[in-house]
Design an enzyme around this catalytic site. Structure first.
Site, PDB file in Angstrom:
ATOM      1  N   CYS A  71       0.746  -1.337   0.010  1.00  0.00           N
ATOM      2  CA  CYS A  71      -0.014  -0.028  -0.010  1.00  0.00           C
ATOM      3  C   CYS A  71       0.763   1.291  -0.089  1.00  0.00           C
ATOM      4  O   CYS A  71       1.950   1.454   0.902  1.00  0.00           O
ATOM      5  CB  CYS A  71      -0.904   0.034   1.237  1.00  0.00           C
ATOM      6  SG  CYS A  71      -1.752   1.424   1.312  1.00  0.00           S
ATOM      7  N   CYS A  77      -0.662   6.097   6.919  1.00  0.00           N
ATOM      8  CA  CYS A  77      -1.935   5.509   7.798  1.00  0.00           C
ATOM      9  C   CYS A  77      -1.455   4.804   8.792  1.00  0.00           C
ATOM     10  O   CYS A  77      -0.582   3.786   8.779  1.00  0.00           O
ATOM     11  CB  CYS A  77      -2.857   4.680   6.727  1.00  0.00           C
ATOM     12  SG  CYS A  77      -3.906   3.434   7.394  1.00  0.00           S
ATOM     13  N   CYS A  80      -1.898  -0.439   9.140  1.00  0.00           N
ATOM     14  CA  CYS A  80      -1.030  -1.730   8.945  1.00  0.00           C
ATOM     15  C   CYS A  80       0.155  -1.263   9.500  1.00  0.00           C
ATOM     16  O   CYS A  80       1.053  -1.044   8.753  1.00  0.00           O
ATOM     17  CB  CYS A  80      -1.149  -2.096   7.621  1.00  0.00           C
ATOM     18  SG  CYS A  80      -2.707  -2.546   6.706  1.00  0.00           S
ATOM     19  N   CYS A 161      -8.268   0.399   0.397  1.00  0.00           N
ATOM     20  CA  CYS A 161      -7.545   0.027   1.454  1.00  0.00           C
ATOM     21  C   CYS A 161      -7.204  -1.522   1.104  1.00  0.00           C
ATOM     22  O   CYS A 161      -8.100  -2.301   0.724  1.00  0.00           O
ATOM     23  CB  CYS A 161      -8.282   0.416   2.624  1.00  0.00           C
ATOM     24  SG  CYS A 161      -7.564  -0.818   4.118  1.00  0.00           S
ATOM     25  N   TYR A 325     -20.667 -12.179  26.728  1.00  0.00           N
ATOM     26  CA  TYR A 325     -20.213 -10.986  25.579  1.00  0.00           C
ATOM     27  C   TYR A 325     -20.652 -11.700  24.156  1.00  0.00           C
ATOM     28  O   TYR A 325     -19.628 -11.919  23.272  1.00  0.00           O
ATOM     29  CB  TYR A 325     -18.489 -10.839  25.537  1.00  0.00           C
ATOM     30  CG  TYR A 325     -18.236 -10.456  27.050  1.00  0.00           C
ATOM     31  CD1 TYR A 325     -18.147  -9.037  27.296  1.00  0.00           C
ATOM     32  CD2 TYR A 325     -17.564 -11.226  28.040  1.00  0.00           C
ATOM     33  CE1 TYR A 325     -17.560  -8.768  28.676  1.00  0.00           C
ATOM     34  CE2 TYR A 325     -17.143 -10.886  29.107  1.00  0.00           C
ATOM     35  CZ  TYR A 325     -17.326  -9.631  29.409  1.00  0.00           C
ATOM     36  OH  TYR A 325     -16.875  -9.073  30.783  1.00  0.00           O
ATOM     37  N   CYS A 422      -8.997 -10.575  22.514  1.00  0.00           N
ATOM     38  CA  CYS A 422      -8.339  -9.749  21.785  1.00  0.00           C
ATOM     39  C   CYS A 422      -7.334  -8.888  22.329  1.00  0.00           C
ATOM     40  O   CYS A 422      -6.454  -8.078  21.430  1.00  0.00           O
ATOM     41  CB  CYS A 422      -9.290  -8.874  20.653  1.00  0.00           C
ATOM     42  SG  CYS A 422     -10.180  -7.694  22.014  1.00  0.00           S
TER      43      CYS A 422
HETATM   44  N1  SAH Z   1     -18.486 -13.198  20.738  1.00  0.00           N
HETATM   45  C1  SAH Z   1     -18.934 -12.335  19.794  1.00  0.00           C
HETATM   46  C2  SAH Z   1     -18.757 -10.914  19.960  1.00  0.00           C
HETATM   47  C3  SAH Z   1     -17.353 -10.578  20.837  1.00  0.00           C
HETATM   48  S1  SAH Z   1     -17.114  -8.779  20.894  1.00  0.00           S
HETATM   49  C4  SAH Z   1     -18.431 -12.745  18.420  1.00  0.00           C
HETATM   50  O1  SAH Z   1     -17.278 -13.498  18.558  1.00  0.00           O
HETATM   51  O2  SAH Z   1     -18.958 -12.111  17.289  1.00  0.00           O
HETATM   52  C5  SAH Z   1     -17.462  -8.416  22.726  1.00  0.00           C
HETATM   53  C6  SAH Z   1     -18.599  -7.952  22.767  1.00  0.00           C
HETATM   54  O3  SAH Z   1     -18.905  -7.764  24.184  1.00  0.00           O
HETATM   55  C7  SAH Z   1     -19.439  -6.988  22.072  1.00  0.00           C
HETATM   56  O4  SAH Z   1     -20.591  -7.316  21.404  1.00  0.00           O
HETATM   57  C8  SAH Z   1     -19.889  -5.807  23.013  1.00  0.00           C
HETATM   58  O5  SAH Z   1     -21.019  -4.964  22.920  1.00  0.00           O
HETATM   59  C9  SAH Z   1     -20.072  -6.893  24.252  1.00  0.00           C
HETATM   60  N2  SAH Z   1     -20.012  -6.104  25.374  1.00  0.00           N
HETATM   61  C10 SAH Z   1     -18.928  -5.264  25.985  1.00  0.00           C
HETATM   62  N3  SAH Z   1     -19.131  -4.965  27.353  1.00  0.00           N
HETATM   63  C11 SAH Z   1     -19.885  -5.923  27.887  1.00  0.00           C
HETATM   64  C12 SAH Z   1     -20.482  -6.394  29.157  1.00  0.00           C
HETATM   65  N4  SAH Z   1     -19.995  -5.680  30.212  1.00  0.00           N
HETATM   66  N5  SAH Z   1     -21.433  -7.400  29.284  1.00  0.00           N
HETATM   67  C13 SAH Z   1     -21.665  -8.000  28.281  1.00  0.00           C
HETATM   68  N6  SAH Z   1     -21.485  -7.694  26.923  1.00  0.00           N
HETATM   69  C14 SAH Z   1     -20.392  -6.553  26.856  1.00  0.00           C
END
Ligand code: SAH
Length: 476
Positions: A71, A77, A80, A161, A325, A422
């Protein structure tokens, strides 16, 4: 060292932000755009007491891991950070980053680390793009769409991109053409005036469905039909929507979606489950790697899997799984047929609405989703209502799990915990707590969800030590 001083250093490592790290007479320098292995002439830009930042002036000897970035914008940017480093070296570096964190922060000395799962083609993998819109800096009244120059809010005009799909360029051109014709102004961050802030594009990997969302500083756009007419010409576009964001903030999306044409969501598949995804919900951005990531989650959550699914009469033996989550319920629905019951918890109401709709559309009946904070819903359901768990899957944002949730997880006492993370630093912190409270880290697999960037995803399996073993450990 002083500002503007020059020196020659060997780059020995890469920082968490992707800068090269080298030492001059014991003084550590962070050098943007330098690659581990380079011998470089650098100029100090920001000296601090114990370390400093420097600019790359000249590469005297190129690192064996240096590659020609694809790129042209990659230095300006911030996106990356690792593009000038070979992909193999990126993978090795990410693997080591996870291991170092688990050792240093997590106190785990010999946790079995599997090889990192990388991509065959590490470009053009993103199914989502967010382009900021603004005035070009030349003052000629033209609209720029592209990316913010690293660590600033100056928009560099660039329609392609290399992490995204080529069709994004066509979409931006259509939006710009519409804005010019209708005299629609881009948003100006400094004054808070103007209308169009961002263009968000989402594409279904298997379905090819494309949704274009304009984030605007207002309720409506002049000539909305004209915008729709431009965008409909582009093959694949199945929906055009508006999102209102009138806050003076860096947060991209506001609340609420108004559909101008077509669908207010896209559909896509992961494995054999179909998902509909609305613009406000989180959805993994790298579909190729998501399947591999969830495959690992499945393996860690239920062990050996039966590809035919579960035969009649076996349901009772299946685990009760919590998916905390859970976003739009992707992991829940992916695991559903290997579980007796699944409970998902997610804080964003739109995502839970998607999750419920997705469960129904796939005829999956053994899942239930709750809106709320994982750290509040889990204790409530477990302590007050006695809903137990054999397996808990957590996939928190970068800050990791709330202490109250970790506490509840230990009390729920599941046989297995599958931690999807992550951010290796918060993963290590939380794993430390769990290993001090009756769990053993069994295996770790990093997954490269974000090639060319410094980010890395990790799946970690923890299992409950049996009570006897646990007591022995506590006594020694
Ligand atoms: N497991 C899913 C999403 C993971 S990302 C997948 O793989 O697609 C993390 C997620 O946690 C997001 O959707 C965000 O909105 C949510 N989140 C953030 N803080 C939170 C909390 N305190 N309790 C519950 N969910 C939460």
């Amino acid at each position: 060292m002083n500002k503007n001083e020059q020196c020659i250093i060997r780059i020995e490592d890469m920082s968490l932000n992707g800068e090269g790290i080298g030492k001059y007479e014991g003084y550590t320098l962070f050098v943007k755009d330098a690659v581990v292995g380079d011998l470089a002439k650098v100029k100090v830009t920001r000296p601090k007491k114990n370390y400093g930042y420097a600019r790359l002036e000249e590469i005297l000897e190129a690192s064996p891991w240096r590659v020609e970035p694809v790129c042209p914008h990659h230095r300006r940017c911030g996106g990356c950070q690792l593009q000038a480093m070979s992909y193999e070296k990126q993978l090795e570096w990410k693997w080591k980053k996870v291991k170092d964190n688990l050792e240093r922060i997590g106190g785990l000395k010999d946790v079995p680390m599997k090889e990192i799962i990388g991509m065959e083609k590490p470009f053009r993998y993103r199914n989502k793009a967010q382009y900021p819109i603004g005035w070009k800096k030349d003052g000629k009244g033209q609209v720029a769409a592209g990316f913010y120059a690293g660590r600033t809010h100056v928009i560099i005009d660039s329609e392609d991109c290399f992490l995204g799909k080529p069709v994004n360029g066509q979409i931006l051109q259509a939006v710009k053409a519409y804005m010019a014709k209708q005299r629609v102004e881009p948003y100006d961050e400094e004054t808070g005036t103007g209308l169009v802030r961002h263009v968000l594009i989402r594409e279904g990997f298997h379905t090819g469905e494309i949704m274009v969302c304009l984030v605007i500083n207002g309720v409506r756009l002049p000539g909305e039909d004209a915008l729709v007419a431009e965008l409909r010409k582009i093959s694949g576009v199945t929906g055009v929507v508006l999102n209102e964001n009138r806050e003076r903030t860096n947060v991209i999306l506001g609340t609420g979606i108004r559909v101008l044409w077509g669908n207010g969501y896209i559909t896509d598949r992961i494995g054999d489950v179909t998902f509909s995804i609305s613009p406000l919900s989180f959805f993994q951005v790298n579909p190729v790697q998501t399947e591999k990531l969830y495959g690992k989650v499945l393996e860690y959550a239920v062990g050996e899997r039966n590809p035919q699914g579960i035969s009649d009469g076996q349901e009772e033996a299946l685990p009760v799984i919590w998916d905390l989550y859970c976003g739009i319920g992707t992991i829940s629905l992916f695991l559903a047929r290997y579980a007796k019951r699944i409970f998902g918890v997610e804080i964003v109401p739109e995502a839970v609405a998607d999750a419920r709709r997705n469960a129904a559309a796939n005829h999956i009946e053994n899942v239930e989703f709750f809106v709320g904070k994982a750290e509040e819903v889990a204790p409530e359901k477990f302590v007050k209502e006695g809903i137990r768990a054999d397996v808990v899957v957590v996939d928190p944002p970068r800050k990791g799990c709330d202490p109250a949730l970790l506490d509840t997880m230990v009390k729920m006492s599941p046989k297995r915990i599958v931690y999807v993370s992550c951010d290796p630093a918060t993963l290590a912190r939380d794993v430390k707590f769990l290993t001090e409270n009756g769990y053993a880290a069994e295996e770790v697999t990093p997954v490269d969800m974000f090639p060319m960037t410094v980010h890395v995803e990790t799946v970690c399996l923890l299992s409950k030590l049996n009570v006897k073993q646990h007591i022995e450990v506590e006594l020694t």
